[in-house]
Design an enzyme around this catalytic site. Structure first.
Site, PDB file in Angstrom:
ATOM      1  CG  HIS A  64      -0.473   0.160   2.523  1.00  0.00           C
ATOM      2  ND1 HIS A  64      -0.306   1.399   3.102  1.00  0.00           N
ATOM      3  CD2 HIS A  64      -0.103  -0.746   3.462  1.00  0.00           C
ATOM      4  CE1 HIS A  64       0.144   1.252   4.339  1.00  0.00           C
ATOM      5  NE2 HIS A  64       0.282  -0.043   4.577  1.00  0.00           N
ATOM      6  CG  ASP A 177       2.230   1.003   8.029  1.00  0.00           C
ATOM      7  OD1 ASP A 177       1.983   0.413   6.958  1.00  0.00           O
ATOM      8  OD2 ASP A 177       1.463   0.991   8.998  1.00  0.00           O
ATOM      9  CD  GLU A 207      -3.008  -1.192   5.027  1.00  0.00           C
ATOM     10  OE1 GLU A 207      -2.807  -2.246   5.669  1.00  0.00           O
ATOM     11  OE2 GLU A 207      -2.804  -0.065   5.526  1.00  0.00           O
ATOM     12  CD  GLU A 208      -2.048   2.670   7.330  1.00  0.00           C
ATOM     13  OE1 GLU A 208      -2.753   2.158   8.228  1.00  0.00           O
ATOM     14  OE2 GLU A 208      -0.840   2.453   7.217  1.00  0.00           O
ATOM     15  CG  ASP A 230       1.857  -3.613   5.336  1.00  0.00           C
ATOM     16  OD1 ASP A 230       2.429  -2.704   5.958  1.00  0.00           O
ATOM     17  OD2 ASP A 230       0.661  -3.543   4.994  1.00  0.00           O
ATOM     18  CG  HIS A 318      -0.152   3.288  12.420  1.00  0.00           C
ATOM     19  ND1 HIS A 318      -1.512   3.053  12.445  1.00  0.00           N
ATOM     20  CD2 HIS A 318       0.299   2.632  11.328  1.00  0.00           C
ATOM     21  CE1 HIS A 318      -1.860   2.294  11.423  1.00  0.00           C
ATOM     22  NE2 HIS A 318      -0.762   2.016  10.726  1.00  0.00           N
TER      23      HIS A 318
END
Length: 347
Positions: A64, A177, A207-208, A230, A318
């Site tokens: 992603h 990420d 994706e998130e 990922d 994140h």
């Protein structure tokens, strides 16, 4: 260009969920030399195709392109920007973070502000500030001033973090990420050379916020098997129990056994484990972690697509800055490359 230099480019470019265009442009440039065809679908996933032989398996690699971030929700009369979160972000890391606001007139630097502790009541100081009590200061004097700058509701906001090399093959940067997965996908295609199967290298969007791009891309590609590339949580920091996660940076790619959205197809897991053993690539296994990857959505597309995940162990995902070991990216790509070459032995 070295792996680290390429990751630096991917990390520094901004692509908060829903605003992936700059990442898609860069990823397309990186993939083009190694594929026969490259298209962008209606949802704006990028799909790079390396053609194989007729009747051989089709494999989809998914990485992603989007990163967690913020979005302008309102502009106060005094010119401060209130925001919503895009993706899973811990409120505790937000105060005083430097950010970049992306507007129609260009980008503006800002800082996430809050009520100063000097004027907080005692009970206020002991509470975690939640995101809707915070605001972004871009130096505007009023709502009209902010709007003149080009700021509007819906503008994406990214963290203002630049890539740097640390010690012991570790690097730090924004949006690992999943720019680490994007790099692993590019490196896989670079290493692959000729192959019997057809490979679809897909940079997915959104994706998130629910693995959205992976679902539509997989429906169009209709692969026989799929691998998500990922990152995952590295637990080699103080305060993390072995039970929470045993994954560590520098100890090899991580194979998902199960997470909150996927139980890896047994044939996929066996294929990856056998490949790792034959090639003497150290891998780590992971199960029971919250969250999931594009593999979860791909696996449930059409009649079902056997899917798995190869992840790069990464600290502080994140958040505005994450840390990983470059060797884990290199070994993730090596594992994916050899697995693709051995695919006919397993499927």
């Amino acid at each position: 260009m070295s792996l680290s230099a390429t990751l630096e480019k991917l990390s520094n470019v901004c692509g908060v969920t829903g605003s992936e265009a700059p990442v898609r442009e860069l990823l397309s440039q990186l993939l083009r030399p190694y594929v026969d065809e490259l298209i962008v679908d209606r949802l704006e996933n990028v799909i790079a195709i390396k053609k194989g032989k007729q009747g051989k398996p089709k494999i989809m690699l998914a990485a992603h392109m989007d990163e967690v971030g913020l979005m302008v929700k309102t502009i106060t009369k005094d010119g401060f920007l209130q925001f919503s979160k895009i993706g899973g972000i811990d409120d505790r890391i937000l105060p005083a973070q430097k950010v970049v606001v992306h507007t129609k007139n260009g980008v503006y630097s800002g800082i996430i502000g809050s009520k100063p502790p000097h004027v907080q009541k005692v009970e206020e100081r002991s509470k975690v500030l939640v995101f809707d009590d915070l605001f972004i200061d871009v130096g505007a004097e009023s709502r009209a001033d902010a709007e003149k700058m080009g700021v509007s509701i819906g503008n994406s906001v990214s963290f203002d973090t630049k890539y740097v090399a640390l010690n012991n093959n570790l690097v730090m940067g924004k949006a690992f990420d999943n720019r680490a997965g994007c790099l692993a996908m590019v490196e896989t295609l670079k290493l692959l050379g000729e192959t019997d199967c057809t490979v679809y290298a897909v940079g997915t969007v959104q994706e998130e916020v629910g693995l959205r791009g992976a679902g539509t891309a997989a429906f169009g590609v209709d692969p026989d098997i799929a691998l998500a590339l990922d990152v995952t949580v590295a637990g080699d920091v103080p305060g993390v129990r072995e039970y929470d996660t045993s994954v560590k940076t520098g100890k090899g790619p991580v194979l998902t056994v199960s997470d909150s959205g996927l139980i890896t197809h047994p044939k996929i897991l066996r294929w990856l484990l056998d490949t790792a053993e034959e090639e003497k690539i150290a891998v780590q296994l992971e199960s029971g972690l919250m969250g999931s990857t594009d593999a979860a959505k791909i696996s449930l597309t059409r009649q079902g697509i056997p899917s798995g995940t190869i992840s790069v162990p990464t600290r502080y995902i994140h958040s505005p800055a994450a840390v990983l070991n470059m060797q884990d990216i290199a070994n993730s790509a090596k594992l994916a490359k050899v697995a693709i070459q051995k695919i006919s032995n397993h499927f």
